[in-house]
Write an enzyme that holds these catalytic residues in place. Structure first.
Site, PDB file in Angstrom:
ATOM      1  N   CYS A  98      46.875 -66.112 -21.237  1.00  0.00           N
ATOM      2  CA  CYS A  98      48.081 -66.041 -22.064  1.00  0.00           C
ATOM      3  C   CYS A  98      48.416 -64.580 -22.319  1.00  0.00           C
ATOM      4  CB  CYS A  98      47.886 -66.782 -23.386  1.00  0.00           C
ATOM      5  SG  CYS A  98      46.655 -66.040 -24.464  1.00  0.00           S
ATOM      6  N   CYS A 129      45.866 -62.308 -24.037  1.00  0.00           N
ATOM      7  CA  CYS A 129      44.824 -61.736 -23.176  1.00  0.00           C
ATOM      8  C   CYS A 129      45.311 -60.422 -22.567  1.00  0.00           C
ATOM      9  CB  CYS A 129      44.452 -62.709 -22.067  1.00  0.00           C
ATOM     10  SG  CYS A 129      43.811 -64.299 -22.637  1.00  0.00           S
ATOM     11  N   CYS A 145      45.627 -68.928 -36.398  1.00  0.00           N
ATOM     12  CA  CYS A 145      45.473 -68.364 -35.049  1.00  0.00           C
ATOM     13  C   CYS A 145      46.815 -68.413 -34.303  1.00  0.00           C
ATOM     14  CB  CYS A 145      44.418 -69.142 -34.274  1.00  0.00           C
ATOM     15  SG  CYS A 145      42.742 -68.846 -34.874  1.00  0.00           S
ATOM     16  N   CYS A 180      47.654 -68.191 -31.100  1.00  0.00           N
ATOM     17  CA  CYS A 180      47.677 -68.469 -29.654  1.00  0.00           C
ATOM     18  C   CYS A 180      48.895 -69.295 -29.230  1.00  0.00           C
ATOM     19  CB  CYS A 180      46.404 -69.201 -29.237  1.00  0.00           C
ATOM     20  SG  CYS A 180      45.035 -68.076 -28.920  1.00  0.00           S
ATOM     21  N   ASP A 208      83.703 -65.042  -6.691  1.00  0.00           N
ATOM     22  CA  ASP A 208      84.464 -64.493  -5.574  1.00  0.00           C
ATOM     23  C   ASP A 208      84.964 -65.690  -4.752  1.00  0.00           C
ATOM     24  OD1 ASP A 208      85.404 -62.564  -3.679  1.00  0.00           O
ATOM     25  OD2 ASP A 208      83.700 -63.129  -2.422  1.00  0.00           O
ATOM     26  N   THR A 211      86.115 -65.742  -0.960  1.00  0.00           N
ATOM     27  CA  THR A 211      85.707 -65.837   0.444  1.00  0.00           C
ATOM     28  C   THR A 211      84.186 -65.787   0.583  1.00  0.00           C
ATOM     29  OG1 THR A 211      87.744 -64.714   1.073  1.00  0.00           O
ATOM     30  CG2 THR A 211      86.001 -64.841   2.728  1.00  0.00           C
ATOM     31  N   ASP A 248      44.862 -75.664 -34.108  1.00  0.00           N
ATOM     32  CA  ASP A 248      45.284 -74.525 -33.296  1.00  0.00           C
ATOM     33  C   ASP A 248      45.141 -74.827 -31.811  1.00  0.00           C
ATOM     34  OD1 ASP A 248      45.931 -71.584 -32.918  1.00  0.00           O
ATOM     35  OD2 ASP A 248      44.001 -71.748 -31.891  1.00  0.00           O
TER      36      ASP A 248
END
Length: 711
Positions: free
Chosen positions: A16, A19, A361, A363, A405, A407, A688
């Site tokens: 994650c 880390c 926590c 996390c 656009d 073309t 958590d």
């Protein structure tokens, strides 16, 4: 002093953003380290290192102390270790898997002792907890000394040790076990998120059949050089990008572009690495080496995109930087205030304070955005929707107006025959004779007439001698019955008088944005052929879908107003025509005042407009320019891909807010139950861990986004 050199590492165990932050903070404290780039999605780190001040071995040891496993590309010992690839390693073979097994055994032994000899239960759980917490405490200390004092390991270690001190040894052991299991689940979930990149890597075969001097040999894909000829048998994958030099077969490009229908490939056609030859045998001249083919560029783009932080992710990082210290202060207040000011029981409130610490926590909150972004980017890559970073993915979902656009974007980019009006003979006669005149021309109108004759399987008359071109007016060739010309209405009017009803037909077709050419034999008009760059088949439904999403659409083109009106009325889109490049940029700037604007172009002549818009999307069919110019690129050269991009972005933004709601909502609920004494320590850590798993699982749902639509 020696100059700094680049050092790259593969780092196992990063699951994650937290880390990555730990490693980044640790690197900042080492002398001689600069340009730090840590990506948890790729499990990699790149730094500039002055080896006179810090050796690579020191960097490696510092990362190991934080609980990760580094693999150095250029270790100072001199031995070269191969960087690990994305692997499907079984969970019990990994470092965190082994730690879960060890912690589980410690808890099991303590549980058995406690049931066989109850008087020894407290001591058994205490010893198990003290032994099991050592790896986490080491990481907490390493983090604290490396610039990350308020890590998840710190919170958990303080809570577990605090529980031991107040006599809650069994709960302390359960907290450590659940924490280890939670980390393992994060690792497994992160591996699932990386599966999108691994799937792309697996598309390219490891070997190829190279043909030299009539001899076919099997070689590693990395050995292929530009202009090498490879043989692609039925069922084989194309080993690298190239051009067909022999064969006419269908190629399944779904693995690369997401296009479900096999594409016919003739001599001269481009093929992508990873495409599957469905029938017959192809010979392909390699145009890109393995490290630079379409798949490699896609992988590199997606990895870079996952490494870049979206605005929402940066906001969450800033929030979490003060959130964790604030949570520790709140936990301390929960412990101190009730006993000191209200006569509460110290043991009770210490227990509740420790539970609060575990609940706090961060996390789940930290991973909420990057997990969703990574899944969204991977889901897009699987469908040929390449997005260069989280910022681009976020912006797409907030777009108010999309400017197209004309073309090559809303239209096919080349003229097609739309009407054949015979004045002498039949439609097929007129088309065949016109194709005979235009047989050897390279003019787009002449090519289109020839293609139309082939599509109708017509027999084209022979011509005698070469065709003569009058620039801007006509092409004339001698056929069996005389000189035949294909020219503009103005040229025809110069050669003969045009009847009023014929002039009216010409004017009516030109009013529809079509180019009309006149077939003449001598001075006799034999027929009219109308051509137009027609809208793509999916343009109208794609624009309709965008309007249903609440996104306004406008066509910005330098083409004439008449042609723009014809295309615009067919598609039901607002029009701004006859725009010079600076006028187109001014129009985009005006639209940006009303909200974010996306510009859709071909990635070549629209580069300034793509850069000026809030987000630029290139429709380039996988060309180098399309992959490099804009913020996003569509490998499937279809307008519907724009709607798919917007839908994916909106789904990702919704997923992010769901994740944030899950993370903060669960914490709020469990905080309330903790203060009232309902939540135990093991429930707190489970809250958590559970929130982290829920957030990750919710993000992984994005990997399947759009699969049903693609079927």
């Amino acid at each position: 002093m020696a100059a700094s050199s680049a050092l790259k590492m593969k780092i196992e165990g990063m699951d994650c953003a937290a880390c990555a932050i730990k490693i980044e903070n640790a690197m900042k404290r080492l002398p001689g380290v600069s340009d730090i780039n840590v990506s948890y999605s790729q499990e990699s780190m790149a730094i500039m290192l002055d080896e006179d001040r810090t050796s690579p071995r020191t960097v490696e040891e510092k990362i190991k102390a934080l609980g990760f496993t580094p693999f150095v590309a250029n270790p100072d010992a001199g031995a070269t270790r191969k960087l690990p690839e994305y692997s499907d390693q079984a969970w019990w073979k990994g470092k965190k898997g082994r730690l879960v097994i060890f912690t589980g055994l410690m808890f099991a032994v303590a549980w058995i002792i406690a049931h066989l000899i109850p008087d020894w239960g407290q001591a058994a759980y205490s010893i198990a907890a003290l032994i099991a917490i050592v790896p986490f405490a080491r990481r907490a200390i390493a983090g604290a000394t490396s610039g990350t004092p308020f890590s998840i390991e710190t919170l958990m270690s303080v809570a577990a040790i605090g529980a031991l001190l107040i006599g809650a040894a069994e709960e302390s052991a359960v907290v450590i076990l659940l924490f280890a299991v939670g980390e393992l689940l994060e690792t497994i979930a992160a591996g699932r998120a990386r599966a999108g990149i691994k799937a792309l890597i697996d598309l390219v075969p490891r070997s190829a059949l190279r043909e030299r001097d009539g001899v076919v040999e099997k070689v590693a894909v990395e050995e292929l050089m530009i202009d090498n000829v490879v043989v692609v048998r039925p069922g084989d994958r194309v080993p690298s990008d190239g051009k067909v030099i022999q064969g006419f077969f269908e190629v399944n490009e779904a693995p690369v572009t997401g296009e479900s229908v096999p594409v016919a490939k003739d001599v001269g056609a481009n093929v992508y690495a990873g495409s599957i030859n469905t029938n017959g045998e192809l010979r392909v001249a390699i145009s890109h080496v393995a490290a630079d083919n379409t798949i490699s560029r896609i992988i590199h783009m997606v990895e870079e995109a996952q490494a870049s932080k979206a605005p929402m992710a940066r906001l969450i990082d800033r929030f979490s930087a003060w959130y964790t210290p604030a949570a520790m202060v709140v936990a301390a207040l929960v412990i101190v205030v009730p006993p000191v000011f209200f006569g509460g029981d110290w043991t009770t409130w210490i227990y509740r304070g420790l539970s609060t610490l575990l609940i706090a926590c961060p996390c789940a909150l930290v991973i909420s955005t990057p997990a969703a972004i990574a899944s969204g980017l991977a889901a897009g890559a699987r469908r040929g929707l390449l997005i260069k970073g989280g910022a681009a993915l976020e912006t797409l979902g907030k777009v108010k107006t999309i400017a197209f656009d004309k073309t090559g974007t809303l239209t096919r980019g080349r003229p097609q025959v739309t009407d054949v009006i015979p004045l002498v003979g039949t439609e097929n006669d007129v088309l065949a004779r016109a194709a005979a005149v235009e047989r050897n021309t390279s003019h787009p109108l002449g090519v289109a007439i020839g293609e139309a004759a082939i599509a109708r399987d017509l027999t084209v008359p022979a011509s005698f001698g070469g065709a003569k071109a009058t620039p801007g007016k006509a092409v004339t060739a001698r056929l069996k019955n005389g000189f035949v010309s294909v020219g503009s209405p103005r040229y025809a009017a110069e050669q003969t008088s045009i009847e009023e009803n014929v002039s009216d037909r010409i004017a009516a077709m030109e009013a529809e944005g079509k180019t009309v050419v006149v077939l003449m034999t001598g001075k006799v008009i034999e027929g009219l052929i109308a051509l137009r760059d027609e809208p793509r088949d999916d343009a109208a439904p794609a624009l309709r879908r965008l309007r249903e999403m609440g996104v306004a659409t406008v066509m910005l083109t330098g083409d004439n107003q008449r042609t723009a009106n014809a295309i615009g009325s067919t598609l039901g889109i607002d029009i701004k025509a006859e725009l010079l490049p600076d006028a187109k940029l001014a129009e985009i700037a005006r639209l940006k005042e009303q909200g974010p604007v996306a510009m859709i172009g071909d990635g070549i002549n629209d580069a300034p407009a793509l850069a000026t818009a809030s987000i630029g999307v290139a429709m380039g069919g996988g060309t180098d320019v399309a992959l490099e110019t804009a913020d996003a690129a569509l490998l499937r050269d279809r307008v519907m891909g724009v709607a798919d991009l917007i839908a994916l972005s909106k789904a990702t933004l919704g997923n992010i807010w769901q994740n944030i709601g899950l993370a903060l909502g669960l914490k709020a609920i469990f905080l309330g139950t903790t203060l009232f004494g309902v939540t135990t320590l093991w429930m707190a850590i489970l809250a958590d861990t559970g929130a982290t798993v829920l957030v990750t699982a919710n993000a992984l749902r994005l990997l399947s986004h759009g699969r049903r639509d693609a079927k």
